[in-house]
Design a protein around this motif. Structure first.
Motif, mmCIF file in Angstrom:
data_model
loop_
_atom_site.group_PDB
_atom_site.id
_atom_site.type_symbol
_atom_site.label_atom_id
_atom_site.label_comp_id
_atom_site.label_asym_id
_atom_site.label_seq_id
_atom_site.Cartn_x
_atom_site.Cartn_y
_atom_site.Cartn_z
ATOM 1 N N ALA A 110 0.279 -1.251 0.330
ATOM 2 C CA ALA A 110 -0.109 0.019 0.274
ATOM 3 C C ALA A 110 1.114 1.373 -0.164
ATOM 4 O O ALA A 110 0.746 2.140 -0.537
ATOM 5 C CB ALA A 110 -0.537 -0.264 0.840
ATOM 6 N N ALA A 111 1.572 0.857 0.737
ATOM 7 C CA ALA A 111 2.721 2.369 0.648
ATOM 8 C C ALA A 111 3.275 3.255 -0.706
ATOM 9 O O ALA A 111 3.397 3.845 -0.867
ATOM 10 C CB ALA A 111 3.739 2.475 2.072
ATOM 11 N N GLY A 112 4.105 1.678 -0.848
ATOM 12 C CA GLY A 112 4.941 1.857 -2.434
ATOM 13 C C GLY A 112 3.870 2.133 -3.061
ATOM 14 O O GLY A 112 4.219 3.259 -4.428
ATOM 15 N N LEU A 113 2.704 2.306 -3.576
ATOM 16 C CA LEU A 113 1.816 2.613 -4.393
ATOM 17 C C LEU A 113 1.052 3.935 -3.978
ATOM 18 O O LEU A 113 0.845 4.461 -4.745
ATOM 19 C CB LEU A 113 0.223 1.308 -4.291
ATOM 20 N N LEU A 114 0.639 4.115 -3.043
ATOM 21 C CA LEU A 114 0.368 5.643 -2.222
ATOM 22 C C LEU A 114 1.943 6.188 -3.099
ATOM 23 O O LEU A 114 1.469 7.464 -3.872
ATOM 24 C CB LEU A 114 0.222 5.533 -0.629
ATOM 25 N N LEU A 115 2.637 6.090 -3.113
ATOM 26 C CA LEU A 115 4.147 7.073 -3.527
ATOM 27 C C LEU A 115 3.678 7.318 -4.637
ATOM 28 O O LEU A 115 4.239 8.113 -5.509
ATOM 29 C CB LEU A 115 5.739 6.423 -2.356
ATOM 30 N N VAL A 116 3.572 6.134 -5.444
ATOM 31 C CA VAL A 116 3.373 6.259 -7.032
ATOM 32 C C VAL A 116 2.289 7.025 -7.297
ATOM 33 O O VAL A 116 2.305 8.062 -8.171
ATOM 34 C CB VAL A 116 3.263 4.762 -7.319
ATOM 35 N N ILE A 117 1.297 7.240 -7.252
ATOM 36 C CA ILE A 117 0.105 8.184 -6.638
ATOM 37 C C ILE A 117 0.596 9.418 -6.712
ATOM 38 O O ILE A 117 0.142 11.034 -7.594
ATOM 39 C CB ILE A 117 -1.120 7.598 -6.094
ATOM 40 N N SER A 118 1.008 9.634 -5.114
ATOM 41 C CA SER A 118 1.472 11.059 -5.251
ATOM 42 C C SER A 118 1.959 11.589 -5.779
ATOM 43 O O SER A 118 2.557 12.854 -6.044
ATOM 44 C CB SER A 118 1.391 11.226 -3.654
ATOM 45 N N THR A 119 3.490 10.846 -6.523
ATOM 46 C CA THR A 119 4.321 11.347 -6.868
ATOM 47 C C THR A 119 3.853 11.666 -8.217
ATOM 48 O O THR A 119 4.408 12.645 -9.186
ATOM 49 C CB THR A 119 5.323 10.350 -8.022
ATOM 50 N N ALA A 120 2.947 11.245 -8.856
ATOM 51 C CA ALA A 120 2.297 11.659 -10.190
ATOM 52 C C ALA A 120 1.522 11.873 -10.752
ATOM 53 O O ALA A 120 1.479 13.254 -11.408
ATOM 54 C CB ALA A 120 1.518 9.728 -10.634
ATOM 55 N N ALA B 38 3.580 16.435 -2.850
ATOM 56 C CA ALA B 38 3.109 15.385 -3.718
ATOM 57 C C ALA B 38 2.519 14.556 -1.656
ATOM 58 O O ALA B 38 2.248 13.764 -2.290
ATOM 59 C CB ALA B 38 5.140 15.275 -3.459
ATOM 60 N N ARG B 39 2.948 15.799 -0.508
ATOM 61 C CA ARG B 39 2.732 15.005 0.657
ATOM 62 C C ARG B 39 0.984 15.126 0.818
ATOM 63 O O ARG B 39 0.164 14.083 1.246
ATOM 64 C CB ARG B 39 3.015 15.699 2.180
ATOM 65 N N LEU B 40 0.810 16.021 0.461
ATOM 66 C CA LEU B 40 -0.960 16.489 0.208
ATOM 67 C C LEU B 40 -1.360 15.524 -0.619
ATOM 68 O O LEU B 40 -2.866 14.121 -0.259
ATOM 69 C CB LEU B 40 -1.308 17.640 -0.430
ATOM 70 N N ALA B 41 -0.910 15.091 -2.051
ATOM 71 C CA ALA B 41 -1.442 13.793 -2.893
ATOM 72 C C ALA B 41 -1.084 12.403 -2.238
ATOM 73 O O ALA B 41 -2.776 11.982 -2.424
ATOM 74 C CB ALA B 41 -0.487 14.256 -3.723
ATOM 75 N N ALA B 42 -0.756 12.210 -1.309
ATOM 76 C CA ALA B 42 -0.378 11.331 -0.599
ATOM 77 C C ALA B 42 -1.417 10.931 0.827
ATOM 78 O O ALA B 42 -2.598 10.219 0.676
ATOM 79 C CB ALA B 42 0.613 11.091 -0.077
ATOM 80 N N ILE B 43 -1.548 12.213 1.370
ATOM 81 C CA ILE B 43 -2.917 12.520 1.966
ATOM 82 C C ILE B 43 -4.446 12.024 1.520
ATOM 83 O O ILE B 43 -5.069 10.686 1.543
ATOM 84 C CB ILE B 43 -3.171 13.998 2.800
#
Lengths: 86, 602
Positions: B432-442, B465-470
């Motif tokens: 989940a963490a790896g995926l969330l990072l990819v989403i926030s980076t995208a 990036a942090r907002l998108a991750a949240i």
């Protein structure tokens, strides 16, 4: 790029050859042994497994691991041969 | 110590470890956030890749799936490991040499097109979200069974933990947390596998045990074949799927694996091209440790399950005498019993015990005369084909509970069960963490920085990036609490899209210098649209299996999409002008390892 165009092309051709040999084996152990010819191989017992079933659930994975490592070593050698290593 | 106390200790202890690592490895710059500063040693990256890759699906679902479908499970076992061979040989070294942060970066730059970049961003986000939904559900299942909280609370706890290290630590925090998570999950999977194998066969290694001979004089697999056939199922070692369907499914899973953005991005985090190859080598060893144990766990679990439910004499076990695990899983709703023939005994055989919802029970609030949970949709009557099986099926067992229930069924010590719970959570959280990072980076990098507003500075980008991750965590949590009823189709969609759109675009970008933006865009769109349309038609559009194109099920259609992608891409590319010289130079350059340098922004 520090090497000549000819050298770069020769390097790329050898690289492609390494990839193709590895992928050929990759194809044979998975698609060949475990899917296309699975019925025939299943007639052969192998340590308590039907051979085709063994390839599908165990054997192919072992071969995959070996393939990546032989690829790593061949490429490291190739990089040094053409002096493009890091 | 009781199981509850042990589970709290194991799961709580592992959480404390993850949070500790997250605080130690906070990210200060976008580069640390996106690619961990580009300096992760290959062996650590291999472990992190393995943890990233082995999700709740690998840990919880895969052995269950193989257990229920036998040989056809080979497609998943080979697909999810063989994809790494493709990745190591045809993608990882070149993408590392290219030296950017993300998959849309590569596609946008290589095809010198914002349109191509945006298509890649859309694919990345769709693929990653579909994946995350499954992880959160996995966390929920584990918490509801072992911590006796309801699934929702479990999801909230999971969200909080992921929030900590994904939002604070970015890729750096995630990578080092994943190393710890790998250790937890591999122990949690293999230790019970050793126990099971030793118990059933006397061999400690399940890889060998599955081929062993039992006390009865029959091999494990022959026993499984016999049990399966006696109960009206297919033979365990021969498949139900047609050869062509199995072939296409395996291709789709392999190419899909190699095209998954959260897997590819891991190869941007190592210092050199050489290390990218090496990381793939380590990753596959670490993955193979789990995957080669899966068939054993599946086989032994199947034997144990059938023998426990149907009893030593094979006529069924009275509900009042069923072990505790049966009742506990019944309480989670993932297992159900309907006494269709009224003999008070639980019997397991081929056929659906419940109508509608694909044979899943719908529970009422009442308890029956034996104390079982009552259902509103048991299949009426108790008819069965006496030529094929001894009784009608009365049980629904969700495939996802096999790995978790295995130690219970085999009556392993409590600490093993607690370890499995910690491992399942580690598997779900790391992915989940790896995926969330990819989403926030995208969103922050590919959309904000590269498409919408190139003028934002590093600090602002990091904030986005942090907002998108949240936001991504909140959406993922929503899916965890309200799981879509079509999880299986959604996961097939993720692999299908990666196979039909991302993978061919990258491969052609590396191996065919002449490929241009028009060809790439046309190819990606064709792959995307045909695959989505096919899956949509058979999932929601009322398509029936006899309408399958050449007998290919939706899970394998990504392969057809990829073929169309390549053909259309080639034709369109050939009819339009070649790419500019500087792009051709970039392609020539990424084929030569030397001078990879650090992952850079511009």
């Amino acid at each position: 790029m520090s090497i000549s165009n000819d050298q770069a092309q020769a390097y790329w051709r050898e690289n492609l050859r390494i990839i193709m040999t590895h992928l050929a084996i990759w194809f044979v152990v998975s698609y060949g042994a475990a899917i296309l010819f699975v019925e025939q191989l299943n007639e052969i017992p192998f340590f308590g497994f039907p051979l085709g079933f063994w390839f599908g659930q165990q054997g192919s994975i072992f071969v995959f691991v070996i393939l990546i490592w032989t690829y790593v070593f061949s490429m490291n050698k190739l990089d040094e041969k053409y002096d493009v290593h890091e | 110590m009781s199981l509850d106390v042990l589970t709290f200790l194991f799961v709580g202890g592992s959480f404390a470890l993850y949070i500790g690592i997250a605080i130690w490895a906070r990210a200060g710059s976008t580069k640390e956030f996106y690619v961990a500063g580009g300096g992760v040693p290959p062996i650590a990256n291999g472990m992190a890749t393995a943890a990233d890759w082995m999700s709740a699906a690998s840990f919880i679902s895969l052995a269950g799936l193989v257990s229920f479908v036998g040989r056809d499970g080979s497609a998943y076992l080979m697909g999810w490991t063989g994809g790494y061979v493709l990745l190591a040989l045809t993608l990882a070294p070149y993408l590392r040499k290219f030296g950017k942060f993300t998959v849309p970066d590569f596609i946008g730059d290589r095809y010198y097109s914002q349109t191509a970049r945006v298509i890649a961003v859309v694919c990345t986000i769709v693929i990653s979200f579909t994946y995350v939904a499954g992880q959160m559900r996995g966390v929920g299942i584990v918490f509801s069974r072992y911590l006796h909280v309801d699934i929702d609370t479990g999801v909230y706890i999971g969200m909080t933990i992921v929030f900590f290290y994904a939002v604070l630590g970015g890729m750096k925090g995630i990578t080092y947390t994943q190393v710890a998570q790998y250790v937890v999950l591999i122990l949690a999977f293999t230790v019970p596998a050793f126990f099971l194998s030793a118990q059933v066969t006397g061999h400690i290694l399940p890889q060998i045990g599955l081929g062993a001979t039992l006390d009865s004089g029959m091999s494990v697999l022959a026993t499984l074949d016999q049990l399966s056939v006696d109960l009206g199922f297919n033979q365990y070692t021969s498949g139900k799927k047609s050869t062509i369907d199995l072939f296409f499914l395996t291709v789709a899973l392999m190419c899909g694996t190699a095209g998954l953005p959260h897997v590819i991005v891991r190869f941007f985090t190592v210092p050199r091209v050489k290390d990218a190859r090496l990381s793939a080598g380590y990753a596959l060893i670490f993955i193979a440790l789990l995957y080669t144990a899966v068939p054993g766990v599946a086989g032994f679990g199947r034997v144990n399950l059938i023998q426990t439910i149907n009893g030593a004499d094979g006529t069924g076990t009275a509900y009042s005498e069923m072990p505790d695990w049966f009742k506990q899983w019944e309480n989670t709703g993932l297992l159900g019993w309907a006494d269709r023939n009224g003999d008070g005994k639980v019997q397991y055989a081929s056929g659906a015990a419940f109508t509608a919802k694909k044979g899943k029970p719908i529970f009422s609030d009442e308890r029956g005369e034996h104390g079982q949970r009552m259902t509103t949709n048991p299949t009426p009557g108790a008819e069965f084909d006496a030529a094929k099986q001894p009784f009608a099926n009365e049980v629904y067992v969700d495939r996802d509970i096999m790995v978790l229930a295995n130690p219970d069924i085999a009556q392993l010590p409590n600490w093993v069960i607690a370890l499995v719970a910690a491992g399942a959570v580690a598997a779900a959280l790391s992915t989940a963490a790896g995926l969330l990072l990819v989403i926030s980076t995208a969103i922050s990098h590919d959309l904000m920085k590269k498409t919408i507003n190139p003028n934002i500075n590093d600090k602002q980008e990091l904030m986005f990036a942090r907002l998108a991750a949240i936001v991504a965590i909140v959406i993922a949590g929503y899916f965890g609490i309200n799981p879509p009823g079509f999880v299986a189709q959604v996961v097939a969609l993720a692999f299908g899209l990666a196979c039909a759109s991302v993978f061919p675009a990258i491969i052609m970008g590396i191996f065919w210098t002449r490929h241009n933006s028009q060809g790439a865009i046309a190819g990606m769109l064709v792959g995307l649209v045909t695959t989505m349309a096919y899956m949509y038609y058979f999932a929601f559009g009322g398509g029936s299996p006899d309408e399958y194109f050449m007998g290919i099920s939706p899970g394998g259609f990504g392969t057809v999409g990829a073929i169309l992608h390549v053909v259309v891409g080639y034709v369109v590319s050939s009819m339009t002008p070649p790419p500019p010289q500087e792009i051709q130079d970039v392609v020539a350059d990424l084929r030569i390892p030397r001078g990879a340098g650090e992952a850079h922004d511009h």
